[in-house]
Design an enzyme around this catalytic site. Structure first.
Site, PDB file in Angstrom:
ATOM      1  N   MET A 105     -37.363 -34.046  19.250  1.00  0.00           N
ATOM      2  CA  MET A 105     -36.893 -35.081  18.317  1.00  0.00           C
ATOM      3  C   MET A 105     -36.841 -34.505  16.905  1.00  0.00           C
ATOM      4  SD  MET A 105     -39.080 -38.321  19.843  1.00  0.00           S
ATOM      5  CE  MET A 105     -40.646 -37.589  19.363  1.00  0.00           C
ATOM      6  N   ASP A 106     -35.751 -33.856  16.571  1.00  0.00           N
ATOM      7  CA  ASP A 106     -35.670 -33.099  15.328  1.00  0.00           C
ATOM      8  C   ASP A 106     -34.713 -33.766  14.337  1.00  0.00           C
ATOM      9  OD1 ASP A 106     -36.212 -30.971  13.605  1.00  0.00           O
ATOM     10  OD2 ASP A 106     -34.502 -29.810  14.334  1.00  0.00           O
TER      11      ASP A 106
END
Length: 234
Positions: free
Chosen positions: A9-10
């Site tokens: 989850m960047d």
């Protein structure tokens, strides 16, 4: 449909910066995206969702950011626990828990215990985790068993190492599909052993902008691929 989907989850901080918002609001938006992803995975019949929430390398970030994230993890766990129970979602947390705040460790234990019999979806949250750490801790556990006379060095094989990896908490420990958001093209020390034959999908959207449409695009890409596992393909 993949049984196990993993997600890096960047892009939370970049999302906030682009909008002139605080770092905290970026992470809050990211938590909202995770809630939506959980709903989608439940509806689509995905059995395991593993999310990279906090890398072992993230401890080097500014203390104010780390403290906020620890607080957010605790608040998110507490706020969502009733929903996890209601929606039949099992929760497990993997990573080096020794570095986590005591109250967060207690909340994690409570959530894992309260949801241990749930079976619709298994949510695995990687906090203070790295793929290298996972392999090292597996080797350490095996070494202790050899020292105690429970194993011979000749007993050590691929299967034995896999049994000691932290993703052994689920019946589907190897992701079929890894999704990374924000356009970065790397796995960033995540599930290094487990990703050996995983299909990779790199989404351009920053994590707070990743929704059902982006998930369906990744799943469609996965379904168009032929997985050979090193064998011959036509």
């Amino acid at each position: 449909m993949p049984k196990h989907v993993a997600v890096i989850m960047d892009g939370n901080r970049r999302w906030a910066k682009q909008r002139g918002l605080s770092m905290e609001l970026g992470y809050e938006a990211g938590l909202k995206s995770l809630r939506e992803l959980l709903k989608s995975c439940c509806n689509l019949g995905i059995r395991v969702l593993t999310v990279f929430a906090f890398s072992a390398d993230n401890w080097s970030r500014p203390k104010v950011e780390v403290d906020f994230l620890m607080s957010l993890f605790g608040r998110g766990t507490e706020d969502e626990l009733k929903n996890f129970v209601r929606e039949d979602i099992r929760v497990s947390v993997i990573g080096d828990s020794s570095k986590l705040p005591t109250n967060l460790k207690e909340q994690i234990i409570d959530a894992e215990e309260a949801t241990k019999n749930n079976s619709r979806l298994h949510l695995i949250v990687a906090i203070s985790y790295s793929g290298q750490y996972d392999i090292v801790q597996a080797c350490h556990n095996i070494a202790l068993k050899v020292k105690d006379g429970l194993l011979e060095p000749s007993d050590i094989n691929q299967s034995l190492i896999e049994q000691e990896l932290e993703t052994n908490c689920t019946i589907f420990p190897y992701p079929d599909l890894l999704i990374r958001t924000s356009g970065e093209l790397r796995v960033s020390n995540f599930l290094l052993w487990q990703l050996a034959y995983t299909e990779l999908f790199f989404a351009k959207a920053l994590w707070p902008d990743f929704g059902e449409a982006e998930l369906l695009e990744a799943l469609q890409s996965f379904q168009q691929r032929r997985r050979r596992y090193g064998g011959e393909g036509s």
